[in-house]
Scaffold this active site. Sequence first.
Site, PDB file in Angstrom:
ATOM      1  N   TYR A  33       0.824  -1.152   0.074  1.00 50.40           N
ATOM      2  CA  TYR A  33      -0.120   0.044   0.046  1.00 50.40           C
ATOM      3  C   TYR A  33       0.929   1.121  -0.004  1.00 50.40           C
ATOM      4  O   TYR A  33       2.157   1.146   0.196  1.00 50.40           O
ATOM      5  CB  TYR A  33      -1.067   0.097   1.069  1.00 50.40           C
ATOM      6  CG  TYR A  33      -0.374   0.434   2.297  1.00 50.40           C
ATOM      7  CD1 TYR A  33       0.494  -0.951   3.138  1.00 50.40           C
ATOM      8  CD2 TYR A  33      -0.580   1.487   3.308  1.00 50.40           C
ATOM      9  CE1 TYR A  33       1.009  -0.494   4.393  1.00 50.40           C
ATOM     10  CE2 TYR A  33      -0.097   1.668   4.355  1.00 50.40           C
ATOM     11  CZ  TYR A  33       0.687   0.635   5.015  1.00 50.40           C
ATOM     12  OH  TYR A  33       1.187   0.949   6.396  1.00 50.40           O
ATOM     13  N   ARG A  52       8.321   4.588  -4.121  1.00 47.61           N
ATOM     14  CA  ARG A  52       8.189   3.427  -3.072  1.00 47.61           C
ATOM     15  C   ARG A  52       7.402   2.111  -3.441  1.00 47.61           C
ATOM     16  O   ARG A  52       7.716   1.108  -3.218  1.00 47.61           O
ATOM     17  CB  ARG A  52       8.145   3.793  -1.429  1.00 47.61           C
ATOM     18  CG  ARG A  52       8.354   2.933  -0.662  1.00 47.61           C
ATOM     19  CD  ARG A  52       8.041   3.405   0.782  1.00 47.61           C
ATOM     20  NE  ARG A  52       6.856   3.994   0.941  1.00 47.61           N
ATOM     21  CZ  ARG A  52       6.592   4.681   1.857  1.00 47.61           C
ATOM     22  NH1 ARG A  52       7.529   5.118   2.830  1.00 47.61           N
ATOM     23  NH2 ARG A  52       5.460   5.299   2.107  1.00 47.61           N
ATOM     24  N   ARG A 100      -7.005 -20.426  -3.045  1.00 41.74           N
ATOM     25  CA  ARG A 100      -6.141 -20.313  -1.835  1.00 41.74           C
ATOM     26  C   ARG A 100      -4.957 -21.440  -1.993  1.00 41.74           C
ATOM     27  O   ARG A 100      -5.447 -22.546  -1.847  1.00 41.74           O
ATOM     28  CB  ARG A 100      -6.778 -20.480  -0.728  1.00 41.74           C
ATOM     29  CG  ARG A 100      -6.113 -20.175   0.686  1.00 41.74           C
ATOM     30  CD  ARG A 100      -6.706 -20.241   1.861  1.00 41.74           C
ATOM     31  NE  ARG A 100      -5.775 -19.463   3.028  1.00 41.74           N
ATOM     32  CZ  ARG A 100      -4.984 -20.209   3.606  1.00 41.74           C
ATOM     33  NH1 ARG A 100      -4.596 -21.611   3.192  1.00 41.74           N
ATOM     34  NH2 ARG A 100      -4.229 -19.684   4.397  1.00 41.74           N
ATOM     35  N   HIS A 102      -0.576 -21.048  -1.062  1.00 41.40           N
ATOM     36  CA  HIS A 102       0.233 -20.375  -0.364  1.00 41.40           C
ATOM     37  C   HIS A 102       1.267 -19.612  -1.607  1.00 41.40           C
ATOM     38  O   HIS A 102       1.632 -18.484  -1.811  1.00 41.40           O
ATOM     39  CB  HIS A 102       1.278 -20.725   0.437  1.00 41.40           C
ATOM     40  CG  HIS A 102       0.716 -20.918   1.997  1.00 41.40           C
ATOM     41  ND1 HIS A 102      -0.271 -21.783   1.994  1.00 41.40           N
ATOM     42  CD2 HIS A 102       0.887 -20.495   2.963  1.00 41.40           C
ATOM     43  CE1 HIS A 102      -0.799 -21.782   3.235  1.00 41.40           C
ATOM     44  NE2 HIS A 102      -0.204 -20.914   3.886  1.00 41.40           N
ATOM     45  N   LYS A 149       6.619  -2.028   2.093  1.00 41.13           N
ATOM     46  CA  LYS A 149       5.205  -1.570   2.664  1.00 41.13           C
ATOM     47  C   LYS A 149       4.082  -2.380   2.428  1.00 41.13           C
ATOM     48  O   LYS A 149       3.258  -2.226   1.436  1.00 41.13           O
ATOM     49  CB  LYS A 149       5.129   0.015   2.257  1.00 41.13           C
ATOM     50  CG  LYS A 149       4.130   0.771   3.067  1.00 41.13           C
ATOM     51  CD  LYS A 149       3.987   2.208   2.681  1.00 41.13           C
ATOM     52  CE  LYS A 149       2.879   3.084   3.006  1.00 41.13           C
ATOM     53  NZ  LYS A 149       3.215   3.301   4.737  1.00 41.13           N
ATOM     54  N   GLU A 182      11.530   2.084  14.894  1.00 39.47           N
ATOM     55  CA  GLU A 182      10.521   3.058  14.261  1.00 39.47           C
ATOM     56  C   GLU A 182       9.235   3.015  15.136  1.00 39.47           C
ATOM     57  O   GLU A 182       9.181   2.258  15.688  1.00 39.47           O
ATOM     58  CB  GLU A 182      10.241   2.776  12.896  1.00 39.47           C
ATOM     59  CG  GLU A 182       9.786   1.607  12.422  1.00 39.47           C
ATOM     60  CD  GLU A 182       9.697   1.538  10.872  1.00 39.47           C
ATOM     61  OE1 GLU A 182       9.289   2.397  10.096  1.00 39.47           O
ATOM     62  OE2 GLU A 182       9.511   0.319  10.251  1.00 39.47           O
ATOM     63  N   LEU A 207      10.823   0.921   7.608  1.00 49.79           N
ATOM     64  CA  LEU A 207      10.319   1.576   6.396  1.00 49.79           C
ATOM     65  C   LEU A 207      10.972   2.712   6.101  1.00 49.79           C
ATOM     66  O   LEU A 207      11.374   3.533   6.901  1.00 49.79           O
ATOM     67  CB  LEU A 207       8.926   1.776   6.555  1.00 49.79           C
ATOM     68  CG  LEU A 207       8.004   2.073   5.521  1.00 49.79           C
ATOM     69  CD1 LEU A 207       7.936   0.912   4.635  1.00 49.79           C
ATOM     70  CD2 LEU A 207       6.706   2.996   5.391  1.00 49.79           C
TER      71      LEU A 207
HETATM   72  C1  LIG Z   1       6.103   1.339  10.083  1.00 49.05           C
HETATM   73  C2  LIG Z   1       6.211   2.729   9.345  1.00 49.05           C
HETATM   74  N1  LIG Z   1       7.247   3.572   9.363  1.00 49.05           N
HETATM   75  C3  LIG Z   1       7.309   4.821   8.908  1.00 49.05           C
HETATM   76  C4  LIG Z   1       6.043   5.287   8.155  1.00 49.05           C
HETATM   77  C5  LIG Z   1       6.074   6.327   7.585  1.00 49.05           C
HETATM   78  O1  LIG Z   1       6.355   6.582   6.264  1.00 49.05           O
HETATM   79  P1  LIG Z   1       5.791   7.498   5.303  1.00 49.05           P
HETATM   80  O2  LIG Z   1       6.855   8.843   5.619  1.00 49.05           O
HETATM   81  O3  LIG Z   1       6.523   7.490   3.949  1.00 49.05           O
HETATM   82  O4  LIG Z   1       4.515   7.962   5.403  1.00 49.05           O
HETATM   83  C6  LIG Z   1       4.969   4.629   8.190  1.00 49.05           C
HETATM   84  C7  LIG Z   1       3.910   5.157   7.474  1.00 49.05           C
HETATM   85  O5  LIG Z   1       2.882   4.461   7.193  1.00 49.05           O
HETATM   86  C8  LIG Z   1       4.848   3.310   8.504  1.00 49.05           C
HETATM   87  O6  LIG Z   1       3.984   2.684   8.408  1.00 49.05           O
END
Ligand SMILES: Cc1ncc(COP(=O)(O)O)c(C=O)c1O
Length: 287
Positions: A33, A52, A100, A102, A149, A182, A207
């Site tokens: 996403y 991304r 379904r 995997h 993501k 994070e 991320l």
């Molecule tokens: C786990 C995580 N880290 C960092 C971020 C920040 O990412 P961005 O600045 O691209 O929104 C997000 C945003 O959803 C996130 O889910």
Amino acid sequence: MSRVAYVNGRFVRHAEAAVHIEDRGYQFADGVYEVWAIAGGVLTDAEGHFARLTRSLGELKIPTPMSREALIVVLRETLRRNRIKDGLLYLQVTRGVAPRDHAFPLPAPTPALVVTAKRVDSAAAEARAAKGVAVITTPENRWGRCDIKTVGLLPNVLAKQSAREAGAAEAWFVDDLGLITEGASSNAWIIDAQGVLRTRDIQANILRGVTRNTLLRVAREAGVSVEERPFTVEEAKLAKEAFTTGAGAQVLPVVRIDGAAVGAGEPGPVARRLRRLYMEESRRTGL
Ligand SMILES: Cc1ncc(COP(=O)(O)O)c(C=O)c1O
């Protein structure tokens, strides 16, 4: 006015929007996403999010559902139909629908694409940032590819719920070495005791925040001393300032960590300045 969602080629009423029960996103979290902040009708930090998305799809070997140009038309139309000037645009691509099993289905199904948009009360968001928020810390328990993501967010969901139950806005994950990775939905930053702006370096365990990336550049250009170096919970609690970044809340000052006040217990001058600079830059480079 009722909300509208884009689902696999059609705009439908949000309340009735649905995907198939064998969509692999639903079955296996086999999808990715993106989220763009919309400010004054502009898709902020547009390029970073598109780049991304391409990378996330590539890592999971999911075909790109449509060209960038076509996608921009869909995103814009979703905003128009929902009359969004300030808000959030959510896009999800899954591997598609298949019986379904995997392993990747053969032949490969058509990827499923969903886009939704919602309004954000920018005055309320500003008020929240002006006050600052609390975070809690929680043990890191996610998989080894947090750089993708994906919609597989259960540890993030549980961490965010713990934060909410503790009266906090965000949970910061802490790895086995006692270093913060994070937040559950944001990147983590401090201005350390020496006055250095720090955020964790880019590896597979966080991320690659688009906001993070732009803010690093903005901060350096503004003459702030910056290091991409992890910090401990202790360093965070002794920091002069702390904040989170993400498309959802942009730059959000953190004033309490696990109940302990950060600095003076109110948003600091660096975080407030960077928030303003980021807002300007992300609109300037938006679409
Ligand atoms: C786990 C995580 N880290 C960092 C971020 C920040 O990412 P961005 O600045 O691209 O929104 C997000 C945003 O959803 C996130 O889910």
